[in-house]
Design a protein around this motif. Sequence first.
Motif, PDB file in Angstrom:
ATOM      1  N   VAL A  55      44.133  49.516 -73.689  1.00  0.00           N
ATOM      2  CA  VAL A  55      43.598  48.298 -74.284  1.00  0.00           C
ATOM      3  C   VAL A  55      44.581  47.823 -75.348  1.00  0.00           C
ATOM      4  O   VAL A  55      45.036  48.608 -76.173  1.00  0.00           O
ATOM      5  CB  VAL A  55      42.215  48.544 -74.927  1.00  0.00           C
ATOM      6  CG1 VAL A  55      41.718  47.283 -75.613  1.00  0.00           C
ATOM      7  CG2 VAL A  55      41.224  49.019 -73.872  1.00  0.00           C
ATOM      8  N   THR A  56      44.891  46.539 -75.311  1.00  0.00           N
ATOM      9  CA  THR A  56      45.784  45.950 -76.296  1.00  0.00           C
ATOM     10  C   THR A  56      45.035  44.850 -77.026  1.00  0.00           C
ATOM     11  O   THR A  56      44.482  43.953 -76.404  1.00  0.00           O
ATOM     12  CB  THR A  56      47.037  45.354 -75.613  1.00  0.00           C
ATOM     13  OG1 THR A  56      47.687  46.384 -74.889  1.00  0.00           O
ATOM     14  CG2 THR A  56      47.979  44.772 -76.632  1.00  0.00           C
ATOM     15  N   THR A  57      45.019  44.935 -78.336  1.00  0.00           N
ATOM     16  CA  THR A  57      44.371  43.913 -79.150  1.00  0.00           C
ATOM     17  C   THR A  57      45.324  42.733 -79.292  1.00  0.00           C
ATOM     18  O   THR A  57      46.457  42.897 -79.723  1.00  0.00           O
ATOM     19  CB  THR A  57      44.020  44.473 -80.540  1.00  0.00           C
ATOM     20  OG1 THR A  57      43.157  45.591 -80.374  1.00  0.00           O
ATOM     21  CG2 THR A  57      43.330  43.430 -81.395  1.00  0.00           C
ATOM     22  N   THR A  58      44.834  41.548 -78.920  1.00  0.00           N
ATOM     23  CA  THR A  58      45.666  40.351 -79.021  1.00  0.00           C
ATOM     24  C   THR A  58      45.084  39.326 -79.982  1.00  0.00           C
ATOM     25  O   THR A  58      45.763  38.385 -80.361  1.00  0.00           O
ATOM     26  CB  THR A  58      45.855  39.690 -77.649  1.00  0.00           C
ATOM     27  OG1 THR A  58      44.571  39.366 -77.110  1.00  0.00           O
ATOM     28  CG2 THR A  58      46.604  40.618 -76.704  1.00  0.00           C
ATOM     29  N   LYS A  59      43.817  39.493 -80.378  1.00  0.00           N
ATOM     30  CA  LYS A  59      43.183  38.609 -81.360  1.00  0.00           C
ATOM     31  C   LYS A  59      42.304  39.442 -82.272  1.00  0.00           C
ATOM     32  O   LYS A  59      41.676  40.404 -81.831  1.00  0.00           O
ATOM     33  CB  LYS A  59      42.310  37.551 -80.684  1.00  0.00           C
ATOM     34  CG  LYS A  59      43.067  36.455 -80.027  1.00  0.00           C
ATOM     35  CD  LYS A  59      42.122  35.365 -79.568  1.00  0.00           C
ATOM     36  CE  LYS A  59      42.940  34.250 -78.930  1.00  0.00           C
ATOM     37  NZ  LYS A  59      42.095  33.130 -78.525  1.00  0.00           N
ATOM     38  N   ILE A  60      42.277  39.049 -83.536  1.00  0.00           N
ATOM     39  CA  ILE A  60      41.360  39.664 -84.491  1.00  0.00           C
ATOM     40  C   ILE A  60      40.669  38.541 -85.256  1.00  0.00           C
ATOM     41  O   ILE A  60      41.208  37.436 -85.381  1.00  0.00           O
ATOM     42  CB  ILE A  60      42.071  40.625 -85.467  1.00  0.00           C
ATOM     43  CG1 ILE A  60      43.200  39.918 -86.228  1.00  0.00           C
ATOM     44  CG2 ILE A  60      42.587  41.854 -84.741  1.00  0.00           C
ATOM     45  CD1 ILE A  60      43.873  40.781 -87.303  1.00  0.00           C
TER      46      ILE A  60
ATOM     47  N   GLU B 241      40.392  33.499 -87.465  1.00  0.00           N
ATOM     48  CA  GLU B 241      40.824  34.270 -86.302  1.00  0.00           C
ATOM     49  C   GLU B 241      42.340  34.192 -86.231  1.00  0.00           C
ATOM     50  O   GLU B 241      42.926  33.146 -86.521  1.00  0.00           O
ATOM     51  CB  GLU B 241      40.213  33.673 -85.033  1.00  0.00           C
ATOM     52  CG  GLU B 241      40.616  34.414 -83.775  1.00  0.00           C
ATOM     53  CD  GLU B 241      39.946  33.837 -82.543  1.00  0.00           C
ATOM     54  OE1 GLU B 241      38.764  34.122 -82.338  1.00  0.00           O
ATOM     55  OE2 GLU B 241      40.626  33.072 -81.833  1.00  0.00           O
TER      56      GLU B 241
ATOM     57  N   THR C  46      45.807  35.305 -83.823  1.00  0.00           N
ATOM     58  CA  THR C  46      46.357  35.789 -82.563  1.00  0.00           C
ATOM     59  C   THR C  46      47.525  36.703 -82.873  1.00  0.00           C
ATOM     60  O   THR C  46      48.373  36.380 -83.708  1.00  0.00           O
ATOM     61  CB  THR C  46      46.834  34.608 -81.693  1.00  0.00           C
ATOM     62  OG1 THR C  46      45.712  33.764 -81.433  1.00  0.00           O
ATOM     63  CG2 THR C  46      47.421  35.088 -80.387  1.00  0.00           C
TER      64      THR C  46
ATOM     65  N   PRO D 267      51.640  42.550 -79.996  1.00  0.00           N
ATOM     66  CA  PRO D 267      50.749  43.647 -80.376  1.00  0.00           C
ATOM     67  C   PRO D 267      51.426  45.014 -80.402  1.00  0.00           C
ATOM     68  O   PRO D 267      51.015  45.885 -81.169  1.00  0.00           O
ATOM     69  CB  PRO D 267      49.642  43.597 -79.324  1.00  0.00           C
ATOM     70  CG  PRO D 267      50.126  42.732 -78.232  1.00  0.00           C
ATOM     71  CD  PRO D 267      51.197  41.863 -78.797  1.00  0.00           C
TER      72      PRO D 267
ATOM     73  N   VAL E 227      47.529  46.843 -86.147  1.00  0.00           N
ATOM     74  CA  VAL E 227      46.329  46.015 -86.066  1.00  0.00           C
ATOM     75  C   VAL E 227      45.384  46.293 -87.226  1.00  0.00           C
ATOM     76  O   VAL E 227      44.806  45.361 -87.808  1.00  0.00           O
ATOM     77  CB  VAL E 227      45.617  46.215 -84.709  1.00  0.00           C
ATOM     78  CG1 VAL E 227      44.301  45.452 -84.672  1.00  0.00           C
ATOM     79  CG2 VAL E 227      46.524  45.768 -83.563  1.00  0.00           C
ATOM     80  N   GLU E 228      45.218  47.536 -87.597  1.00  0.00           N
ATOM     81  CA  GLU E 228      44.326  47.876 -88.718  1.00  0.00           C
ATOM     82  C   GLU E 228      44.802  47.225 -90.014  1.00  0.00           C
ATOM     83  O   GLU E 228      44.008  46.712 -90.793  1.00  0.00           O
ATOM     84  CB  GLU E 228      44.224  49.391 -88.895  1.00  0.00           C
ATOM     85  CG  GLU E 228      43.494  50.094 -87.773  1.00  0.00           C
ATOM     86  CD  GLU E 228      42.025  49.682 -87.694  1.00  0.00           C
ATOM     87  OE1 GLU E 228      41.385  49.496 -88.744  1.00  0.00           O
ATOM     88  OE2 GLU E 228      41.535  49.542 -86.553  1.00  0.00           O
TER      89      GLU E 228
ATOM     90  N   TRP F 130      44.148  43.448 -89.784  1.00  0.00           N
ATOM     91  CA  TRP F 130      42.717  43.198 -89.906  1.00  0.00           C
ATOM     92  C   TRP F 130      42.301  43.288 -91.375  1.00  0.00           C
ATOM     93  O   TRP F 130      41.531  42.471 -91.866  1.00  0.00           O
ATOM     94  CB  TRP F 130      41.954  44.195 -89.045  1.00  0.00           C
ATOM     95  CG  TRP F 130      40.523  43.874 -88.820  1.00  0.00           C
ATOM     96  CD1 TRP F 130      40.013  42.775 -88.181  1.00  0.00           C
ATOM     97  CD2 TRP F 130      39.411  44.658 -89.210  1.00  0.00           C
ATOM     98  NE1 TRP F 130      38.647  42.838 -88.174  1.00  0.00           N
ATOM     99  CE2 TRP F 130      38.256  43.995 -88.792  1.00  0.00           C
ATOM    100  CE3 TRP F 130      39.281  45.873 -89.873  1.00  0.00           C
ATOM    101  CZ2 TRP F 130      36.979  44.487 -89.013  1.00  0.00           C
ATOM    102  CZ3 TRP F 130      38.013  46.365 -90.083  1.00  0.00           C
ATOM    103  CH2 TRP F 130      36.889  45.678 -89.668  1.00  0.00           C
TER     104      TRP F 130
END
Length: 74
Positions: free
Chosen positions: A4-9, A31, A33, A37, A42-43, A46
């Motif tokens: 799984v790859t996060t692309t939006k937060i 939001e 983009t 990634p 990501v953390e 975020w």
Amino acid sequence: MADVTTTKISATSRCAVKLRDNYYTFEASEERTINNPENVNVEEEWSKLFEAVNEVIDLQIEDLMDAFKNQKNK
């Protein structure tokens, strides 16, 4: 199990303030983009996003408090 790859937060912050007999509710959301990634923590991003929306709420509350102070001084 698939990768799984996060692309939006996204982050949303909300706060209610009671001032005198009234409640005022403030909300901000944003939001973002993530274009690369594989090169982004990501953390960390975020966390920065939550700091940004919380800052917006803080400024809105400060504006409200200033407006009441200015109204009281008139």
